[in-house]
Design a protein around this motif. Sequence first.
Motif, PDB file in Angstrom:
ATOM      1  N   ILE A 109       0.862  -1.198   0.000  1.00 54.22           N
ATOM      2  CA  ILE A 109       0.000   0.000   0.000  1.00 54.22           C
ATOM      3  C   ILE A 109       0.886   1.231   0.000  1.00 54.22           C
ATOM      4  O   ILE A 109       0.703   2.159  -0.794  1.00 54.22           O
ATOM      5  N   LEU A 152       1.353   4.193  -2.779  1.00 52.84           N
ATOM      6  CA  LEU A 152       1.165   5.614  -2.489  1.00 52.84           C
ATOM      7  C   LEU A 152       2.435   6.410  -2.775  1.00 52.84           C
ATOM      8  O   LEU A 152       2.380   7.527  -3.300  1.00 52.84           O
ATOM      9  N   SER A 183      -2.311  17.972  -0.373  1.00 51.28           N
ATOM     10  CA  SER A 183      -3.103  16.746  -0.194  1.00 51.28           C
ATOM     11  C   SER A 183      -2.199  15.537  -0.002  1.00 51.28           C
ATOM     12  O   SER A 183      -2.418  14.731   0.900  1.00 51.28           O
ATOM     13  N   THR A 184      -1.177  15.422  -0.873  1.00 44.99           N
ATOM     14  CA  THR A 184      -0.298  14.257  -0.729  1.00 44.99           C
ATOM     15  C   THR A 184       0.401  14.295   0.618  1.00 44.99           C
ATOM     16  O   THR A 184       0.543  13.268   1.275  1.00 44.99           O
ATOM     17  N   VAL A 194      -2.179  13.268   3.384  1.00 47.19           N
ATOM     18  CA  VAL A 194      -2.652  11.885   3.303  1.00 47.19           C
ATOM     19  C   VAL A 194      -1.514  10.904   3.612  1.00 47.19           C
ATOM     20  O   VAL A 194      -1.690   9.944   4.361  1.00 47.19           O
ATOM     21  N   PHE A 208      -1.674   8.771   6.889  1.00 50.11           N
ATOM     22  CA  PHE A 208      -1.801   7.306   6.782  1.00 50.11           C
ATOM     23  C   PHE A 208      -0.696   6.631   7.596  1.00 50.11           C
ATOM     24  O   PHE A 208      -0.930   5.635   8.272  1.00 50.11           O
TER      25      PHE A 208
END
Lengths: 206, 557
Positions: free
Chosen positions: A45, A49, A141-142, A145, A149
Amino acid sequence: MQGTVDPNKAALNYHNEEVVAPAHEEHPDLRLFGLLVFLGAESMIFLGLFVAYLTFRAVYPSWPPEGTPERELVLPAINTVILIASSFIIHNADTAIKKNDVKGLRTWFSITAIMGAVFLMGQLYEYSKLEFGLTTNLYASTFYVLTGFHGLHVFLGVCLILAVLWRAQKAGHYSDHDHFGVEAAELYWHFVDVVWIVLFILLYLL
Amino acid sequence: MTTQAEMQIAPSAHAHAERKWWHYFTFCEDHKVIGLQYLVTAFFFYAIGGALATAIRTELATPASDFVTPDTYNSLLTLHGTIMIFLWIIPAGAGLANYLIPLMIGARDMAFPKMNAMAFWMVPPSGIALVLSFFLESPQAGWTSYPPLSLMTGKVGEGIWIFSLLVAGTSSILGAINFLVTILKMRVPSMTIHQMPLFCWSMLATAGLILVGTPVLAGALILLAFDLLAGTSFFNPTGGGDPIVYQHMFWFYSHPAVYIMVLPLFGAISEILPVHARKPIFGYKAIAYSSLVISFLGLIVWAHHMFTSGTPAWLRMFFMITTMIIAVPTGIKVFGWLATIWGGKISFNSAMLFAMGFIAVFVIGGITGVMLAAVPFDIHVHDTYFVVAHLHYVLFGGSVFGIYAAIYHWFPKMTGRMVNETLGQIHFVLTFIGMNLTFMPMHELGLLGMNRRIAFYDARFTTLNQVATVGAYILAVSTVPFLINAVWSWVKGAKAVDNPWNALTLEWQTSSPPAIENFEVLPVLMTGPYDYGEHHSENGALPPSAEPVLTGSSSGS
């Protein structure tokens, strides 16, 4: 009960009300191997990303986009040191429990949990000081996030450590030959740490 | 060691405990219960997905949009695709794997039974949420859910779609961890990896794909959810995002997903053919390793879905070549299967009919796959019915035929009852005719330029579409004899002996259905899994003089 997983026990319990049934098919403890496989999947994951992030970065005309407020580097650097140090700290717990030293286990795990909590608070403090929000632009945003995360994983790691601490209150729950929970929490913590190192390089240093 | 331990436990209650019907509705950790839970649940969703497909074909019986509104049509095709992939074929494969792996390798259960049960119980909520979305505000962006389209068709439906897929994906990952660890670590001591049944090899390859691919889809869905619900713009070009990144992440999983859907059935076919042709499998190692090669190659072909997405020419070339190379390991398997049945003593029972039908129909899907890999051809037929035809030949002709073959083959083991052969053969004939009638005309429709995913079409396509619709109705009807057969045989069918097919793999060396702990005494391998007709009596079973494959539990034969 922590030591060996016995797949049959479950089936047994289903019919026998008694929880303690003789383990009649001993096979080596596979839980650590299972956890490694899980972490392998989990890292995919993050890899996905990360690659997405690098692609956005490569495709965007300028990175960070013009007009994005500056970020400071000192606080995240301190945070990074704390998290890397905690990986060494938690390893002491492993050494301790292998000597049957439950007190040592508790001490080192408690310190690690505190360091994890400090990391999380540092992260939240950084968020509060930032002059851009989640939807300001793609860069913002990146950033939110990816760090968020990862922060979720740190939070889960702290929870795992606290769960081990809770169980360690009971005398004899963990011993030198029976401490999968300790190993699992430690392994997870190292994983979270390694992911952060990559993330720190990608988001702050590149 | 095991025997001794067994002796101690044998008199206790569990040894003769029996499965009750209500166990199948509980959080049960027995891999056989979980396997059947998966299969039955998956079939339930298959019926729903099939009903949606029938509605789609009804709409397409006429060029105008008259049966449903275009919006409803979009929902139908979205839910049909998503349900068939994530709630029918993948869970059905997981069901077969759960049921068969421990039995085939002589284990008493999977490595992590509790996690196994958790993985299963994620499937119903995921599926129910998706089905209920149809009545709330259903997703309309197709099973691929490309942004920006998926960001414009309604937050509720798309949100439910993302939630469903994340849950189903998690379930799939947890299942794959179990398969991998069980196959690698829990084989009975006398079984080396090269004595393992080929089904286990194919599940090893499948588990690897799930573990590498599914998390990346989860990553894409998380970002898509942020775009949808939190107003970010990762994939939204109006906010500076890049929808192509979503396509890459999506297909990095979803192309391997095709292999996740078909590899388990490759394995099942490799089991079924030698048994019913009474011949050893041809090229055990070639078939085993080709599964792993397919897995590896399957991970580096995804951008062939994106030849028209502005992919640069050199990258197209790379993905065209890797895609075509996949035909090699696949061809190795097909020729291995053909050589296996060549000159064999074939029983034309339902399992074998579906297995041979599988080869015939799947090969057509394989060939159109190579055609689609060629960039110029792909650009011509992109987003047309040719693609629909191709994927249904692979996923219906391949996966669904394979699942049916597997159900007919292992039904006696799973239920302790034989299936009705007449109904099974009717089922096969109807399925085979219906399948080809539905999907064969779509090749031509695609070449003529009929676009997919649109409720109306040019009137010149009418005849072929009506043929396809008739075929779809035959397919719908074909499930009736199967359902009657399955239910009736399960309750009233003739009792099955332990090894009705005289097969050599371990699952047949225990009782039918197997006892709760599978084997009374752990089996010791005396033959390879496919040594039919080699040094045994003519029916392929062990000669009476030889030591039994199992000491103790095999009662019938």
